[in-house]
Structure formats: structure tokens, C-alpha cells
Motif scaffolding. Structure first.
Motif, PDB file in Angstrom:
ATOM      1  N   GLU A 194     -12.641   1.982  -7.381  1.00 29.09           N
ATOM      2  CA  GLU A 194     -12.423   1.816  -5.930  1.00 29.09           C
ATOM      3  C   GLU A 194     -12.792   0.379  -5.647  1.00 29.09           C
ATOM      4  O   GLU A 194     -12.152  -0.001  -4.688  1.00 29.09           O
ATOM      5  CB  GLU A 194     -13.363   2.819  -5.579  1.00 29.09           C
ATOM      6  CG  GLU A 194     -12.922   4.496  -5.852  1.00 29.09           C
ATOM      7  CD  GLU A 194     -11.755   4.577  -5.197  1.00 29.09           C
ATOM      8  OE1 GLU A 194     -11.250   4.191  -4.227  1.00 29.09           O
ATOM      9  OE2 GLU A 194     -10.848   5.476  -6.135  1.00 29.09           O
ATOM     10  N   GLU A 195     -13.703  -0.121  -6.189  1.00 25.10           N
ATOM     11  CA  GLU A 195     -13.899  -1.738  -5.645  1.00 25.10           C
ATOM     12  C   GLU A 195     -12.926  -2.443  -6.134  1.00 25.10           C
ATOM     13  O   GLU A 195     -12.297  -3.414  -5.118  1.00 25.10           O
ATOM     14  CB  GLU A 195     -15.485  -2.021  -6.308  1.00 25.10           C
ATOM     15  CG  GLU A 195     -16.465  -1.409  -5.908  1.00 25.10           C
ATOM     16  CD  GLU A 195     -17.819  -1.769  -6.443  1.00 25.10           C
ATOM     17  OE1 GLU A 195     -18.631  -1.792  -5.959  1.00 25.10           O
ATOM     18  OE2 GLU A 195     -17.774  -1.737  -7.953  1.00 25.10           O
TER      19      GLU A 195
ATOM     20  N   THR B 154       0.893  -1.187   0.109  1.00 27.98           N
ATOM     21  CA  THR B 154       0.057   0.219  -0.052  1.00 27.98           C
ATOM     22  C   THR B 154       0.647   1.136  -0.120  1.00 27.98           C
ATOM     23  O   THR B 154       0.296   2.484   0.111  1.00 27.98           O
ATOM     24  CB  THR B 154      -0.966   0.062   1.238  1.00 27.98           C
ATOM     25  OG1 THR B 154      -0.265  -0.078   2.523  1.00 27.98           O
ATOM     26  CG2 THR B 154      -1.909  -1.277   1.020  1.00 27.98           C
TER      27      THR B 154
ATOM     28  N   LYS C  77      -9.672  -1.629  -6.362  1.00 29.67           N
ATOM     29  CA  LYS C  77      -8.488  -1.349  -5.209  1.00 29.67           C
ATOM     30  C   LYS C  77      -8.789  -1.850  -3.857  1.00 29.67           C
ATOM     31  O   LYS C  77      -7.831  -2.248  -3.469  1.00 29.67           O
ATOM     32  CB  LYS C  77      -8.746   0.327  -5.014  1.00 29.67           C
ATOM     33  CG  LYS C  77      -7.855   0.882  -6.271  1.00 29.67           C
ATOM     34  CD  LYS C  77      -7.959   2.467  -6.146  1.00 29.67           C
ATOM     35  CE  LYS C  77      -7.324   3.028  -5.200  1.00 29.67           C
ATOM     36  NZ  LYS C  77      -7.346   4.475  -5.029  1.00 29.67           N
ATOM     37  N   ALA C  78      -9.976  -1.794  -3.321  1.00 28.88           N
ATOM     38  CA  ALA C  78     -10.462  -2.429  -2.230  1.00 28.88           C
ATOM     39  C   ALA C  78     -10.315  -3.899  -2.011  1.00 28.88           C
ATOM     40  O   ALA C  78      -9.736  -4.567  -1.174  1.00 28.88           O
ATOM     41  CB  ALA C  78     -11.829  -2.065  -1.855  1.00 28.88           C
ATOM     42  N   ASN C  79     -10.528  -4.704  -3.370  1.00 34.33           N
ATOM     43  CA  ASN C  79     -10.367  -5.924  -3.248  1.00 34.33           C
ATOM     44  C   ASN C  79      -8.820  -6.561  -3.166  1.00 34.33           C
ATOM     45  O   ASN C  79      -8.324  -7.407  -2.791  1.00 34.33           O
ATOM     46  CB  ASN C  79     -11.035  -6.467  -4.653  1.00 34.33           C
ATOM     47  CG  ASN C  79     -11.125  -8.021  -4.472  1.00 34.33           C
ATOM     48  OD1 ASN C  79     -10.224  -8.846  -4.882  1.00 34.33           O
ATOM     49  ND2 ASN C  79     -12.212  -8.669  -3.900  1.00 34.33           N
ATOM     50  N   HIS C  80      -8.059  -5.645  -3.943  1.00 32.85           N
ATOM     51  CA  HIS C  80      -6.868  -5.848  -4.180  1.00 32.85           C
ATOM     52  C   HIS C  80      -6.031  -5.743  -2.651  1.00 32.85           C
ATOM     53  O   HIS C  80      -5.118  -6.598  -2.541  1.00 32.85           O
ATOM     54  CB  HIS C  80      -6.049  -4.720  -5.045  1.00 32.85           C
ATOM     55  CG  HIS C  80      -4.498  -4.853  -5.196  1.00 32.85           C
ATOM     56  ND1 HIS C  80      -3.733  -5.812  -5.829  1.00 32.85           N
ATOM     57  CD2 HIS C  80      -3.750  -3.833  -4.421  1.00 32.85           C
ATOM     58  CE1 HIS C  80      -2.471  -5.626  -5.505  1.00 32.85           C
ATOM     59  NE2 HIS C  80      -2.428  -4.423  -4.806  1.00 32.85           N
ATOM     60  N   MET C  81      -6.523  -4.897  -1.944  1.00 27.31           N
ATOM     61  CA  MET C  81      -5.743  -4.510  -0.870  1.00 27.31           C
ATOM     62  C   MET C  81      -5.969  -5.467   0.505  1.00 27.31           C
ATOM     63  O   MET C  81      -5.554  -5.869   1.166  1.00 27.31           O
ATOM     64  CB  MET C  81      -6.059  -3.261  -0.087  1.00 27.31           C
ATOM     65  CG  MET C  81      -5.925  -1.995  -0.982  1.00 27.31           C
ATOM     66  SD  MET C  81      -3.806  -2.089  -1.425  1.00 27.31           S
ATOM     67  CE  MET C  81      -3.910  -0.741  -2.489  1.00 27.31           C
ATOM     68  N   THR C  82      -7.195  -6.428   0.063  1.00 29.21           N
ATOM     69  CA  THR C  82      -7.827  -7.409   1.118  1.00 29.21           C
ATOM     70  C   THR C  82      -7.431  -8.867   0.394  1.00 29.21           C
ATOM     71  O   THR C  82      -7.488  -9.834   1.386  1.00 29.21           O
ATOM     72  CB  THR C  82      -9.288  -7.348   1.397  1.00 29.21           C
ATOM     73  OG1 THR C  82     -10.059  -7.183   0.277  1.00 29.21           O
ATOM     74  CG2 THR C  82      -9.487  -5.857   2.048  1.00 29.21           C
TER      75      THR C  82
END
Length: 366
Positions: A85-86, A39, A88-93
Motif C-alpha cells: 500500500e505504501e 489510476t 502504491k501511494a508513492n507511485h500515485m504521487t
């Protein structure tokens, strides 16, 4: 004479099968981020060379980002129409190792030639780590400016006496490093970012160690950097000198030297990024294999011309995918094929440190 429809269809089917199933050698790439650093770099860097606030504000509105959103939604198993944005959020988790594995499998990369000279090396995985995702070992591409800066900081500036002796030490240390790492097979190519630093107009004749111009430039460079914690080699006389050293050794050890050309960040002067400036240097080193990276976009036709008329020049079209729009990618490939022999055209992902850049960069133009 035109081909019959069944014959043409059969040829295209075979070409498609080869393009999408034949193991790929990634001619130029960068190391991936460590999980704890995933990140630390804006995710938008996956699709744009913009920097700072402009990267976050403007990159999501590019065609490259819209296409990446669709492709990554498929990779992550997200619903059709998912937003950036969705994604990106999936990538981080998502589990990082699993994500890397899925990315490499979908790209079909057999072997990576990896430039490990980015200025964020402490955030990046080491070279052998990447071997778990490919069938053949990852090989190193030496970024000559990064090595030169390390030598200056660790071995030259710490024991500086006078410009000439310091320059001799620098020259010997750099030549020894490049020679040792190519002789032992650890490195398979050199790379220069002189395009970023001082431009591609490198004069064809190198300065020798007795040159007052070279000695004066070295002395000024030492005065400017001796008290700084970080050295950036950005003085034209010295940058050109380093390029000549690498060009000479490239011929001696029969390893290619890759030149960043064209497409880049905002610290690049576009007028000096055209490969046409390299022609005198190309002629001066006929035994040195030269690879023009990034299709030299927007100077692709000039790169294709140089590839066609100089036996020692090759053209790599990495990075146009995904940074350029789909139709732009097609136009670039067509321009390359106008003149360049197909046996001198190379592919690379030029993937960024984000592990999911491989399936984007390995995807076909429209």
C-alpha cells in the motif's frame, strides 16, 4: 570434465556482465498509460492476471507481489520493509515522466517492439512517445485481430451487401493494411491472440473464399455484431482465416508472427493454450518465422521442443518475470534450455501499461 573453480567464476562474471549491461531489445511490450489515466487500471495488474475483485483481494498475497514490493521500494527510495500500500501511494504521487525515465534507465532497454492493439488504446501513449526513453526508435508489432476488427467495423459492416462480397472486401483490406505497414518499415512483426479467442488448434489448411463454411460463419458473425458498438472477433472459422492470411504475408515480407501461448487471463482456455496445437500449422508454413510468447507457461517444455525441432520457431520467455515466483522463473529457464538452441531464445518485458513494470520484468530470475 568439470571446470576449475577460478575458470568457472570468471565465466560466470563475464556472463553476469553481459546479462546486466548489454543493451536489450524488448521483443514484445505494450504502450504505457497516459499520465491522466495512471489510476484508471488497478495497480495490482502489474503482478497478476487476476481480474475484478479477485485482483485486489488475492494478488497482494502472491510471491510476485511480495518481490515487486521489495524492488519498487528500492526504486522509489522507500524504507526497507515498506508495504504494498505504501508503494502504491508513492507511485500515485511521483512525477510520471521522471518515474518512466527512472524505470527505463534501470532496465537497460535499447529498443522496444510494441504491440499497440490493447483494447484500451485511448488511455495509452502513442508509439513515438516511448522513443524519449530508448536509444533506438520504438517499432510496431501489429495485433492482427485488432486491425481486423477495425476493418470490419469501419469498412465492411457499414456497406454490407452479401457475405461473399463483404468477405472479399475484408480480405483485400486486411491484406493491404498488413502489407503496407510492413513494406514501409513501420511494423516489424505481426501478433495474434487467437489463443485467447478460439484456441491454438488452427487447422493447417486455410479455407478459400468459396467455402460455404467460411461464408456461413461470416454471415452469422455479421448478424450477431451489426448493431453492436464494438466488434470482438471470436468465431473460430474467422479467427483461423485471419491467422492464415497473416501467416502467408509473414513469409512474403519476412516478418515474424508472434503467438500468445500459455499464461493469460481467465478468458483463456488453458487446454487450448498449449503450443503443441500449433505443430501442424508450423509445418504448413516452413518459411514463416513463428515466435512463441510467454515461455508458453505452463507448457514450457513443449515450447522448447518445438523450438528445437522446427527451424522457423523461436521462443520468448517474457512475462514469467514478474508473474511467476523466483524459483518458478529459474525452473522455466532451465526447461527452456533443456532443448531450445540459445540463438532462438528471446526476451521481452511484456510490460503492462504501468511504467514501473520495466525494472521488474527486466530483472533476473533467482
Amino acid at each position: 570434465m568439470t571446470m576449475s573453480m577460478p575458470y568457472a567464476s570468471n565465466v560466470l562474471q563475464k556472463l553476469h556482465a553481459v546479462a546486466f549491461t548489454y543493451p536489450a531489445i524488448d521483443n514484445h511490450a505494450h504502450a504505457l498509460l497516459r499520465p491522466e489515466n495512471r489510476t484508471d487500471i488497478p495497480f495490482e495488474g502489474l503482478v497478476s492476471h487476476l481480474q475484478g475483485e479477485a485482483l485486489l483481494k488475492d494478488a497482494p498475497h502472491t510471491l510476485a507481489c511480495h518481490r515487486a514490493t521489495q524492488q519498487l521500494s528500492n526504486l522509489y527510495g522507500l524504507a526497507e520493509g515498506s508495504s504494498w500500500e505504501e508503494v502504491k501511494a508513492n507511485h500515485m504521487t511521483t512525477d510520471y515522466t521522471d518515474l518512466c525515465s527512472r524505470s527505463f534507465v534501470s532496465s537497460g532497454i535499447q529498443c522496444i517492439l510494441l504491440d499497440d492493439g490493447l483494447g484500451i488504446r485511448e488511455m495509452l501513449q502513442d508509439i513515438p512517445w516511448h522513443d524519449q526513453f530508448t536509444q533506438s526508435p520504438t517499432r510496431r508489432v501489429i495485433r492482427i485481430e485488432a486491425v481486423a476488427e477495425d476493418i470490419l467495423r469501419k469498412k465492411v459492416f457499414t456497406n454490407y451487401k452479401d457475405p461473399k462480397s463483404a468477405l472479399i472486401t475484408f480480405t483485400e483490406e486486411l491484406k493491404e493494411y498488413l502489407a503496407d505497414h510492413t513494406r514501409n518499415g513501420h511494423a516489424v512483426a505481426f501478433k495474434t491472440v487467437v489463443c485467447y479467442r478460439t484456441g491454438l488448434a488452427v487447422p493447417p489448411k486455410p479455407l478459400d473464399l468459396e467455402s460455404m463454411e467460411l461464408l456461413s460463419a461470416f454471415s452469422r458473425f455479421y448478424s450477431e455484431h451489426k448493431d453492436l458498438p464494438k466488434i470482438r472477433l471470436q468465431k473460430k472459422v474467422l479467427n483461423d482465416y485471419v491467422v492464415h492470411l497473416a501467416m502467408d504475408l509473414s513469409a512474403v515480407y519476412d516478418v515474424p508472427i508472434q503467438f500468445h501461448t500459455g499464461l493469460g487471463d481467465n478468458d483463456l482456455l488453458l487446454d487450448l493454450a498449449s503450443p503443441k496445437h500449433l505443430q501442424p500449422l508450423i509445418k504448413a508454413y516452413p518459411k514463416t518465422k513463428i515466435v512463441l510468447l510467454h515461455a508458453s507457461y505452463p507448457y514450457t517444455r513443449e515450447a522448447g521442443y518445438l523450438t528445437a525441432i522446427h527451424p522457423n520457431v523461436y521462443l520468448d520467455f517474457g512475462e514469467i518475470v514478474p508473474y511467476v515466483s523466483r524459483c518458478g522463473q529459474r525452473a522455466i529457464i532451465e526447461q527452456i534450455l533443456e532443448l531450445a538452441p540459445t540463438n532462438k531464445i528471446m526476451w521481452s518485458s511484456m510490460y503492462t501499461p504501468f511504467c514501473i513494470s520495466q525494472p521488474l520484468n527486466a530483472s533476473a530470475p533467482c
